[in-house]
Scaffold this active site. Structure first.
Site, mmCIF file in Angstrom:
data_model
loop_
_atom_site.group_PDB
_atom_site.id
_atom_site.type_symbol
_atom_site.label_atom_id
_atom_site.label_comp_id
_atom_site.label_asym_id
_atom_site.label_seq_id
_atom_site.Cartn_x
_atom_site.Cartn_y
_atom_site.Cartn_z
ATOM 1 N N ASP A 261 0.859 -1.179 0.000
ATOM 2 C CA ASP A 261 0.000 0.000 0.000
ATOM 3 C C ASP A 261 0.899 1.233 0.000
ATOM 4 O OD1 ASP A 261 -2.233 -1.600 0.152
ATOM 5 O OD2 ASP A 261 -2.444 -1.424 2.317
ATOM 6 N N ASP A 417 -13.477 -4.337 -1.641
ATOM 7 C CA ASP A 417 -13.302 -4.050 -0.206
ATOM 8 C C ASP A 417 -14.636 -4.235 0.513
ATOM 9 O OD1 ASP A 417 -10.551 -3.305 -0.323
ATOM 10 O OD2 ASP A 417 -11.133 -1.384 -1.170
#
Length: 562
Positions: A261, A417
């Protein structure tokens, strides 16, 4: 003179970097005459068969390329570069290939197999060749939905086969013309060895393949035929194919993926971070900094990661093509990392300050040219599914459809997600509900998995199963399945979520969120059928080495790349 036939599709930067790493220099084919002037020619086909052939025709490359091949001059085709040698492909009916090898490329049709065939698999050599001999125990990276099959008409070309449901042609060679279905530039050291052999003149060395003589155009009624190599398919993922001639079957491995990330910290520097339920700031307010993206990616490559994924979580404030630092991360990483790279974040249409409109295809193209092999679409996929639901179907305008049409399904990953939403009964919602072994706060026995956007901060009335199904129909080639509930917990993957999505689609699924120890990887592969598993924090903090994960998988009888 080593010449690259780059017709403008897909990631060829990694191939350029691999060749440079091996100490060779490249020239680019810029006009038709350059093909006939080349001494060594590499055709790295990436994307859809029809788009590739139409581009070759539009550039005037088809006839000189056919002439070059017919003259038995050194040639290496990669992926579509192999498929283009055949007469045509089911992927693009009515569009002819180069017609050098008899046969039509066909789609994998075995229902129990995930398509694309994506990941690391082996080779079963059918004859001697200086290009591949001695590499039978190595794994190479494949990513394709269509394949060629050996038959009596093309058997003299077949150099290697690989099993996926049944046997398919994974390498061809006749004289000094060769091609491989796998991507050597994405196959680590084994792939670099193949490229080095080609560039070092392996096709000039005597071998049974070379002795077969120069290639010819397909001729009707040809008398020169040999029996097919390998079998026609077995019942256990092609295991019977290799056993027919005494050779062991090849096997697709499970993939272990390292995820980074990436976002800007408060000083404006790009760092690798990791959140707990997506909160990436320390208690003092600073963005959690776990390292520099290029350096970490290099480390994971050296430690044996099968793929590396970059997720840009800084939310583009203006225009993604102006985000040069992230593009530079891809360019620098691809110089030394020769496994697949995925990039996510901001892959959508934009209008700049001057009013110029850039499509999602334009944005994706820049990332591919910078070194990405796959792009990941997140929040935009949720909005696309909402639009498709309201419209009653796709119309070809979504980012998923546009990118898949040009670069192929395998280039599009959907990053989901979801979070659990508990309900008292299946009738309480129109969304896809499961009966869960993990009851809700009030003892609820049912839940659905709500898709979120904006880094998990906003829920939408779309469930993960619906999203995965619709995105597959639109052309996506893979699902990256996260879990807000498990993220950062180290308690293991959400097996119920993964099984619900995996059983709903026929494309590969990457399990993500919650891994805390090596046994969690074995668990998710054994109980859900996921094709890959991804982790971040435990790798960044060196709590669990990638080698330990692979050792656990191997001990549990799950095939992995060494």
């Amino acid at each position: 003179m080593i010449s690259l036939l780059d017709y403008g599709a897909g990631n060829v930067r990694s191939l350029r970097n691999a060749i440079s790493k091996l100490g060779f220099e490249l020239t680019d084919i810029r006009r038709p005459d350059d093909i006939l002037n080349a001494e060594y020619l590499i055709f790295p086909g990436v994307g859809a068969f029809g788009a590739a052939m139409q581009r070759l025709n539009a550039l005037g490359y088809t006839e000189p390329l056919q002439e070059y091949l017919a003259a038995d001059r050194p040639f290496l085709g990669i992926c579509i570069g192999l498929q283009s040698l055949f007469e045509g492909s089911e992927e693009s009916p009515g569009i002819p290939g180069l017609g050098v090898i008899p046969g039509v490329v066909r789609r994998f049709s075995e229902r129990r197999l995930a398509v694309p065939h994506m990941g690391w698999n082996g080779l079963r050599l059918q004859r001697d060749s200086a290009l591949l001999s001695g590499l039978e125990q190595q794994r190479f990276y494949f990513v394709h939905s269509y394949h060629a099959e050996a038959n009596a008409e093309n058997a003299r070309w077949v150099l290697a086969e690989t099993d996926y449901g049944g046997a398919f042609v994974s390498a061809v060679q006749r004289g000094r013309v060769a091609a491989v279905q796998f991507h050597p530039e994405k196959s680590g050291q084994a792939g670099l060895e193949v490229l080095g052999r080609f560039l070092g003149g392996a096709l000039d060395q005597p071998s049974l393949a070379a002795a077969a003589g120069p290639p010819t155009q397909v001729a009707a009624g040809s008398e020169d035929r040999r029996p097919s190599f390998g079998g026609k398919g077995g019942e256990q993922d092609g295991e019977q194919d290799g056993e027919q001639d005494g050779a062991l079957p090849t096997q697709l491995t499970k993939r272990v993926i390292a995820c980074l990330d990436v976002r800007s910290n408060d000083a404006g520097d790009l760092v690798v971070t990791k959140g707990d339920q997506y909160d990436v700031r320390e208690s003092g307010g600073e963005v959690r900094n776990l390292g520099k993206p290029v350096e970490l990616a290099q480390r994971y490559y050296e430690e044996g990661a099968d793929e590396i994924t970059f997720l840009n979580i800084t939310a583009f404030r203006d225009f993604p093509l102006a985000d040069q630092p992230m593009l530079e991360v891809l360019r620098r990483t691809s110089e030394n990392v020769f496994v697949p790279l995925t990039i996510g974040g901001g892959i959508r249409a934009f209008t700049d300050a001057d009013g110029h409109v850039y499509s999602a295809l334009d944005v994706a193209g820049e990332y591919f040219r910078s070194g990405a092999d796959k792009i990941s679409i997140g929040s935009d996929a949720v909005e696309t599914v909402e639009t498709v639901r309201a419209r009653g179907g796709g119309d070809g305008s979504s980012a998923i459809e546009e990118i898949a049409r040009v670069y192929g399904n395998q280039a599009v990953v959907i990053s989901v997600d979801p979070r659990r939403v508990y309900v008292p009964s299946p009738e309480a919602t129109e969304r896809t509900v499961i009966e869960t072994a993990i009851p809700g706060p009030n003892g609820e026995r049912y839940c659905w998995f709500q898709c979120t956007v904006k880094g998990g901060r906003e829920g939408r009335d779309v469930d993960a199963v619906e999203l995965a199904r619709v995105c597959e129909q639109l052309g996506a080639g893979e699902i990256l399945l996260n879990s807000i509930d498990r993220d950062g917990t180290g308690s293991g993957f959400d097996l119920e979520l993964i099984e619900a999505v995996r059983s709903a689609v026929s494309i590969p699924v990457i399990a993500s969120s919650g891994a805390g120890r090596p046994e969690h990887f074995s668990e998710v592969f054994e109980r859900t059928g996921a094709e890959a598993a991804l982790a971040a924090g435990i790798f960044h903090r060196r709590e669990v080495p990638i080698a330990a994960v692979k050792a656990q998988l191997s001990a549990d009888g799950i095939p992995v790349r060494d």
